[in-house]
Scaffold this active site. Structure first.
Site, PDB file in Angstrom:
ATOM      1  N   ASN A   1      93.390  55.259  82.863  1.00 26.60           N
ATOM      2  CA  ASN A   1      92.081  55.125  82.216  1.00 26.60           C
ATOM      3  C   ASN A   1      91.712  53.666  81.974  1.00 26.60           C
ATOM      4  O   ASN A   1      90.795  53.373  81.209  1.00 26.60           O
ATOM      5  CB  ASN A   1      92.081  55.848  80.865  1.00 26.60           C
ATOM      6  CG  ASN A   1      92.400  57.315  81.003  1.00 26.60           C
ATOM      7  OD1 ASN A   1      91.816  57.991  81.840  1.00 26.60           O
ATOM      8  ND2 ASN A   1      93.322  57.806  80.221  1.00 26.60           N
TER       9      ASN A   1
ATOM     10  N   HIS B   1      87.766  67.905  74.406  1.00 25.05           N
ATOM     11  CA  HIS B   1      89.153  67.433  74.335  1.00 25.05           C
ATOM     12  C   HIS B   1      89.975  68.152  73.250  1.00 25.05           C
ATOM     13  O   HIS B   1      89.451  68.531  72.206  1.00 25.05           O
ATOM     14  CB  HIS B   1      89.113  65.937  74.021  1.00 25.05           C
ATOM     15  CG  HIS B   1      90.402  65.222  74.223  1.00 25.05           C
ATOM     16  ND1 HIS B   1      91.231  64.862  73.184  1.00 25.05           N
ATOM     17  CD2 HIS B   1      91.008  64.782  75.356  1.00 25.05           C
ATOM     18  CE1 HIS B   1      92.283  64.217  73.656  1.00 25.05           C
ATOM     19  NE2 HIS B   1      92.173  64.153  74.976  1.00 25.05           N
TER      20      HIS B   1
ATOM     21  N   GLU C   1      81.939  65.782  74.094  1.00 31.88           N
ATOM     22  CA  GLU C   1      82.259  64.501  74.722  1.00 31.88           C
ATOM     23  C   GLU C   1      80.969  64.010  75.368  1.00 31.88           C
ATOM     24  O   GLU C   1      80.121  64.818  75.736  1.00 31.88           O
ATOM     25  CB  GLU C   1      83.333  64.685  75.809  1.00 31.88           C
ATOM     26  CG  GLU C   1      84.686  65.091  75.243  1.00 31.88           C
ATOM     27  CD  GLU C   1      85.764  65.282  76.317  1.00 31.88           C
ATOM     28  OE1 GLU C   1      85.768  64.554  77.325  1.00 31.88           O
ATOM     29  OE2 GLU C   1      86.605  66.166  76.136  1.00 31.88           O
TER      30      GLU C   1
ATOM     31  N   SER D   1      86.217  64.258  80.329  1.00 27.65           N
ATOM     32  CA  SER D   1      87.434  63.661  80.897  1.00 27.65           C
ATOM     33  C   SER D   1      87.915  64.363  82.159  1.00 27.65           C
ATOM     34  O   SER D   1      88.524  63.732  83.011  1.00 27.65           O
ATOM     35  CB  SER D   1      88.538  63.641  79.856  1.00 27.65           C
ATOM     36  OG  SER D   1      88.820  64.947  79.416  1.00 27.65           O
TER      37      SER D   1
ATOM     38  N   ASP E   1      81.962  62.179  71.374  1.00 31.56           N
ATOM     39  CA  ASP E   1      83.226  61.515  71.679  1.00 31.56           C
ATOM     40  C   ASP E   1      82.995  60.688  72.946  1.00 31.56           C
ATOM     41  O   ASP E   1      82.830  61.231  74.031  1.00 31.56           O
ATOM     42  CB  ASP E   1      84.306  62.589  71.878  1.00 31.56           C
ATOM     43  CG  ASP E   1      85.666  62.001  72.242  1.00 31.56           C
ATOM     44  OD1 ASP E   1      85.714  60.877  72.776  1.00 31.56           O
ATOM     45  OD2 ASP E   1      86.675  62.690  72.011  1.00 31.56           O
TER      46      ASP E   1
ATOM     47  N   HIS F   1      85.427  58.244  77.272  1.00 26.15           N
ATOM     48  CA  HIS F   1      85.344  57.843  78.688  1.00 26.15           C
ATOM     49  C   HIS F   1      84.032  57.149  79.041  1.00 26.15           C
ATOM     50  O   HIS F   1      83.807  56.800  80.193  1.00 26.15           O
ATOM     51  CB  HIS F   1      85.564  59.061  79.587  1.00 26.15           C
ATOM     52  CG  HIS F   1      86.910  59.663  79.403  1.00 26.15           C
ATOM     53  ND1 HIS F   1      88.030  59.192  80.047  1.00 26.15           N
ATOM     54  CD2 HIS F   1      87.335  60.666  78.594  1.00 26.15           C
ATOM     55  CE1 HIS F   1      89.084  59.896  79.657  1.00 26.15           C
ATOM     56  NE2 HIS F   1      88.697  60.792  78.783  1.00 26.15           N
TER      57      HIS F   1
ATOM     58  N   LYS G   1      91.095  53.249  76.447  1.00 29.18           N
ATOM     59  CA  LYS G   1      90.711  53.549  77.828  1.00 29.18           C
ATOM     60  C   LYS G   1      90.046  52.318  78.448  1.00 29.18           C
ATOM     61  O   LYS G   1      90.750  51.369  78.749  1.00 29.18           O
ATOM     62  CB  LYS G   1      89.905  54.827  77.866  1.00 29.18           C
ATOM     63  CG  LYS G   1      90.901  55.976  77.652  1.00 29.18           C
ATOM     64  CD  LYS G   1      90.384  57.323  77.384  1.00 29.18           C
ATOM     65  CE  LYS G   1      91.600  58.231  77.102  1.00 29.18           C
ATOM     66  NZ  LYS G   1      91.252  59.451  76.403  1.00 29.18           N
TER      67      LYS G   1
HETATM   68  C1  LIG Z   1      91.871  60.137  75.329  1.00 29.55           C
HETATM   69  C2  LIG Z   1      90.903  60.904  74.530  1.00 29.55           C
HETATM   70  C3  LIG Z   1      91.011  60.963  73.140  1.00 29.55           C
HETATM   71  C4  LIG Z   1      92.195  60.407  72.397  1.00 29.55           C
HETATM   72  O1  LIG Z   1      92.203  59.024  72.364  1.00 29.55           O
HETATM   73  P1  LIG Z   1      93.584  58.254  72.169  1.00 29.55           P
HETATM   74  O2  LIG Z   1      93.177  56.946  71.598  1.00 29.55           O
HETATM   75  O3  LIG Z   1      94.229  58.152  73.497  1.00 29.55           O
HETATM   76  O4  LIG Z   1      94.398  59.070  71.201  1.00 29.55           O
HETATM   77  C5  LIG Z   1      90.014  61.610  72.448  1.00 29.55           C
HETATM   78  N1  LIG Z   1      88.973  62.195  73.090  1.00 29.55           N
HETATM   79  C6  LIG Z   1      88.869  62.171  74.421  1.00 29.55           C
HETATM   80  C7  LIG Z   1      87.695  62.819  75.083  1.00 29.55           C
HETATM   81  C8  LIG Z   1      89.826  61.522  75.192  1.00 29.55           C
HETATM   82  O5  LIG Z   1      89.729  61.530  76.524  1.00 29.55           O
END
Ligand SMILES: *Cc1c(COP(=O)(O)O)cnc(C)c1O
Length: 384
Positions: free
Chosen positions: A44, A130, A174, A178, A203, A206, A237
């Site tokens: 990522n 997620h 999101e 992802s 969220d 990404h 990421k």
């Molecule tokens: C990776 C991810 C998370 C978690 O983030 P981290 O900092 O790696 O714990 C939360 N939501 C989504 C959509 C993700 O892809």
């Protein structure tokens, strides 16, 4: 103990056993496994910032200044001025009045949702959200409703029937997904939030660093900073660092500092992590060419595979090649691995039945030539 053994054997026999694979080294777009070098399509590190010299330098200086660990939670003596500097920079970046840093995105989602909602409340969440969002909802004790993926019409139907039975209601999604690489209909969700008197959470794990005029994300791209009440994301990421964040109102931040257990009961992130996250936000502002190149390369790769008749999803740097059958996904992944390309198969239950895929996560560590070569390889294998 016997139960555990039976469980593991069962997983193994179904080809679903999860195992760890230790890499010897890693740099943007490349990974070294078992003494061999691979082109890495599963990272990522979208903008290659994990290896940016200015960011590494900022981390080194912070280690010298603050030592390696924070040694206490934020509410005790773990709180440094740079934590506040990062929160201020994040709030500006996300165009919200305030921001709070979490020890990871996972801990952010877990703590934000579970401390703000409880029994008597409801959370409406996109079906493909997620695991950390789902876990936060479960921990909250609120009622979970899942709406069909990116289907605002289905959400509206659910809200019409159920909204009146609950006190506080949250809609959560999101912004860039992802596993599918597609984009949430945030404008429509924002309208429904108004119509049904809910709060809206996105969220941006990404999307941050990639989309929007200043690289802030999809919320910025759609001009929705005011309507999305809770904008969360991660520094782990595209920002190439570590830690999670929530951008929100000052009141919500103050509430979380008082009530959010995953924030309160965990040691603060160490200074070098915070310093690198601050520098990464600066780089995203100062080097827009990185995200433009990435999105242009993604477009190039998608088109090349689509023109060959392959089933490609997504509108972002995450590009799933749908092969449907789990065994076929594993086989295709293996054949690409033999050629030096690491693209991991994603199978049910992570994705729906019959939707097994290879997920290509593009980064600035991949140039057009590499993408052309792997696309040709895939097309060749698929022709057989
Ligand atoms: C990776 C991810 C998370 C978690 O983030 P981290 O900092 O790696 O714990 C939360 N939501 C989504 C959509 C993700 O892809």
């Amino acid at each position: 103990m016997e139960e555990i053994e039976i469980f593991l054997k069962d997983r193994e026999s179904k080809g679903l056993l999860r195992t760890l694979t230790a890499a010897q080294a890693r740099r943007p777009g490349r990974i070294f496994l078992d003494g061999k070098e691979f082109v890495d399509f599963s990272s990522n590190d979208y903008l290659g910032l994990s290896d940016h010299p200015k960011i590494k330098q900022a981390a080194k200086e912070a280690v010298e200044k603050f030592g390696c660990g924070a040694c206490a939670s934020r509410l005790l003596s773990g709180d440094l001025q740079i934590h506040h500097d990062l929160e201020d920079a994040t709030a500006v970046f996300k165009r919200k009045p305030a921001a709070l840093v979490f020890n990871s995105g996972y801990q952010g989602n877990l703590g934000i949702i579970s401390s703000m909602y409880g029994s008597g409340d409801a959370i409406f969440c996109d079906r493909l959200s997620h695991a950390s969002i789902i876990d936060g909802i479960r921990l909250s004790g609120g009622k979970l409703f899942r709406f069909r993926h990116n289907d605002a019409g289905h959400l509206e139907t659910l809200l019409k029937t159920n909204r009146r039975n609950f006190k506080k209601v949250l809609i959560v999604t999101e912004s860039v997904f992802s596993m599918d690489g597609d984009i949430a209909p945030l404008k429509e969700l924002a309208e429904l939030k108004e119509k049904f008197n809910c709060k809206l959470m996105a969220d941006e794990a990404h999307a941050t660093g990639i989309f929007g005029e200043t690289g802030s994300g999809i919320v910025e791209q759609f001009g929705l900073s005011e309507s999305v009440d809770l904008v969360m994301g991660t520094f782990s990421k595209a920002l190439g660092g570590f830690g999670g964040y929530l951008a929100c109102s000052k009141k919500i931040k103050d509430y979380l500092v008082n009530c959010c257990r995953s924030f309160i009961y965990s040691s603060a992130l160490p200074g070098q992590i915070i310093a690198s996250d601050i520098k990464a936000i600066e780089i995203i502002r100062d080097e827009p060419g990185r995200r433009r190149t990435l999105l242009a390369n993604a477009e190039f790769f998608r088109r090349r595979l689509q023109l060959a008749g392959l089933d490609i999803k997504g509108l972002s740097q995450i590009i799933p090649l749908i092969v449907k059958d789990s065994n076929k996904a594993v086989e295709l992944s293996g054949r690409l691995r033999d050629k030096g390309y690491l693209a991991l198969p994603i199978r049910p239950p992570t994705v729906a039945k019959g939707q097994a895929r290879l997920r290509f996560s593009l980064t600035t560590g991949h140039d057009k030539k590499m993408l052309e070569a792997v696309a040709d390889e895939i097309i060749e294998i698929e022709k057989e």
